[in-house]
Design an enzyme around this catalytic site. Structure first.
Site, mmCIF file in Angstrom:
data_model
loop_
_atom_site.group_PDB
_atom_site.id
_atom_site.type_symbol
_atom_site.label_atom_id
_atom_site.label_comp_id
_atom_site.label_asym_id
_atom_site.label_seq_id
_atom_site.Cartn_x
_atom_site.Cartn_y
_atom_site.Cartn_z
ATOM 1 N N GLY A 216 -2.087 -2.579 9.466
ATOM 2 C CA GLY A 216 -1.676 -3.550 8.532
ATOM 3 C C GLY A 216 -0.556 -2.998 7.648
ATOM 4 N N SER A 217 -0.395 -3.344 6.449
ATOM 5 C CA SER A 217 0.597 -3.077 5.507
ATOM 6 C C SER A 217 0.757 -1.586 5.045
ATOM 7 C CB SER A 217 1.035 -3.816 3.982
ATOM 8 O OG SER A 217 0.999 -5.180 4.562
ATOM 9 N N THR A 218 -0.226 -0.681 5.178
ATOM 10 C CA THR A 218 -0.069 0.573 5.134
ATOM 11 C C THR A 218 0.867 1.195 5.908
ATOM 12 O OG1 THR A 218 -1.818 1.173 6.613
ATOM 13 C CG2 THR A 218 -2.693 0.739 4.183
#
Length: 485
Positions: A216-218
């Site tokens: 995801g956005s990590t």
């Protein structure tokens, strides 16, 4: 000597010679093969005839040995708080062999390893009782407890690393299991193990090392690093060329942002602060698939990691343009282990230097003499110190007044990145909540953490990296910091 007697003597001589050849062949040529043969029960009996050495955390053993009842195997393994430590130690079973540190360090723990040859030889003359050596780990007991308690009854994992050395400080996975329940060789042990194998929640799966998730956005911190390293941007506060809406290349689909957030032409700092998909999707497309693979590889993607326990390879895929754009925001075929994402946070916190992760600090002989000490080793340099410090500024803004405020620690500088990764076909299943972070002191960063949570009981709208994963990361970081004060 008459002729018949001479023939008999020669024949007997040949038989004796054949016996000597055969004996030496068995004892020396086939020795290793016979010793490792699973049907050689004498080897197994000898292996469990004495107490196994221990795995040490904070100077205290988290393992032990007890005498076995009604078995020719005298001793079996036991654990202190087995479910909490199983992701680190693995298991050691009289019936089902061993795994992880219990397997990799078996030679030291049993006392049969080559490094302990002198000790074994000496004990033959002194008459001392044979015991195994010890494995001293890098784990921080308070951090491990915070990670395990924070995950609670949810599925998930935590990995924490000392960025300056690569020492693994916590490695938690839930649901977990107690290795003691099948450490023997009875039918009860066999039934207990089978029950664990049949459990649909897979308690024996080490999610910190052996499960890969869409990050995801990590992953946007990797994409930002790629943009900085390849010269697309130099000023993290300058506007980017990021239209809103942004159409995926070779597609009619528009990439969406979550909520009404200011993402049009947002700077790198603001784009990470609000986790703008459009900015980082286009950024990944601008960098290109080949350069994105190269940058991810510098952080450790696309290779197995050995700690010495093996961690599955995280994957940044070779893909077409639209899929590369989605992979740049941590979706599509992009997959990462929690350990891998802890390595990403660690490298950024350590001014661009990625240290080799490791769990074994020392090996000890049975008399506690140190026979091995780990020396820290740099694995790679994913980004320059200057660019790493720029990404640090961006991540610290995320925690100060962005999506990661739940990771704030009073009096401590914390950098982080939230992630809510889509899961299932067309995002049909509940997403994964991610958070990666680091804490900084005057002497650098002593801890970087990655947390992933699979919470099947939460309402879909309540699942977020900032809400579910960040508080766990905060408590792990706090445990490490408190131990250094």
């Amino acid at each position: 000597m008459n002729k018949p007697l001479r023939r008999i003597a020669i024949f007997c001589g040949i038989l004796v010679l054949a016996l000597l050849v055969r004996t030496n062949y068995v004892q020396y040529v086939r020795a290793d093969e016979l010793n490792s043969n699973e049907h050689n029960r004498r080897v197994q009996i000898e292996r469990y005839a004495h107490e196994r050495g221990n795995i040490i955390v904070d100077g205290e053993p988290v393992t032990g040995s007890v005498e076995t009842e009604d078995s020719d195997f005298k001793y079996k393994r036991v654990w202190k708080n087995g479910p909490m430590w199983a992701p680190v130690t693995g298991y050691s079973s009289q019936a089902f062999d061993s795994s992880q540190l219990e397997s990799i360090e078996d030679g030291i723990l049993t006392g049969n390893g080559d490094q302990l040859f002198f000790d074994r030889t000496l004990s033959m003359f002194t008459g001392e009782k044979k015991t195994g050596g010890n494995i001293v780990t890098t784990l921080d007991g308070a951090a491990q407890k915070a990670a395990f308690k924070g995950l609670g009854d949810k599925k998930g994992a935590v990995a924490a690393i000392d960025p300056q050395t690569g020492a693994i400080l916590a490695l938690a996975s839930t649901p977990s299991y107690d290795p003691s329940v099948f450490a023997g060789n009875s039918l009860k042990d066999s039934d207990a193990r089978q029950k664990l194998l049949d459990d649909k929640d897979k308690p024996m799966l080490n999610r910190a090392l052996r499960e890969t998730y869409p990050p995801g956005s990590t992953f946007k911190v990797v994409t930002a690093s790629a943009a900085l390293e390849n010269g697309l941007y130099t000023d993290i506060d300058a506007k980017t060329d990021s239209p809103l809406p942004w159409r995926l290349p070779q597609s009619t689909n528009l990439l969406q942002n979550e909520g009404n957030i200011p993402c049009k032409d947002a700077s790198l700092r603001e784009a990470l602060r609000w986790s703008c998909n459009t900015v980082f999707g286009k950024m990944s497309d601008d960098v290109g698939n080949e350069k994105m693979i190269e940058q991810a590889g510098k952080f450790g993607f696309n290779d197995e990691v050995f700690t010495p326990t093996r961690a599955d390879a995280s994957i940044y895929p070779k893909d077409n343009q639209p899929q590369n754009a989605m992979a740049g925001i941590g979706q599509a075929s992009n997959r990462a282990t929690p350990l891998q994402m802890a390595m990403v946070a660690s490298a950024i916190a350590n001014d661009g230097k990625l240290m080799q992760p490791y769990m074994v600090a020392q090996r000890q002989a049975p008399n506690l003499d140190v026979i091995y000490t780990h020396e820290k080793e740099q694995l790679s340099q994913p980004l320059s110190a200057e660019n790493a410090q720029k990404v640090q500024q961006m991540m610290e803004t995320v925690v100060k007044d962005g999506t990661g405020t739940n990771a704030q620690i009073d009096g401590v500088t914390v950098g982080g990145k939230t992630g809510t990764a889509q899961h299932g076909l067309n995002n049909s299943e509940k997403p994964y909540a991610w958070f990666i972070s680091y804490a900084k002191t005057d002497s650098g960063s002593p801890v970087a953490v990655a947390v992933v949570v699979e919470d099947g009981n939460a309402n879909r709208d309540d699942i977020s990296g900032g809400g579910l994963a960040a508080p766990i990361a905060k408590n792990v970081m706090k445990a490490v910091l408190d131990g250094k004060r």
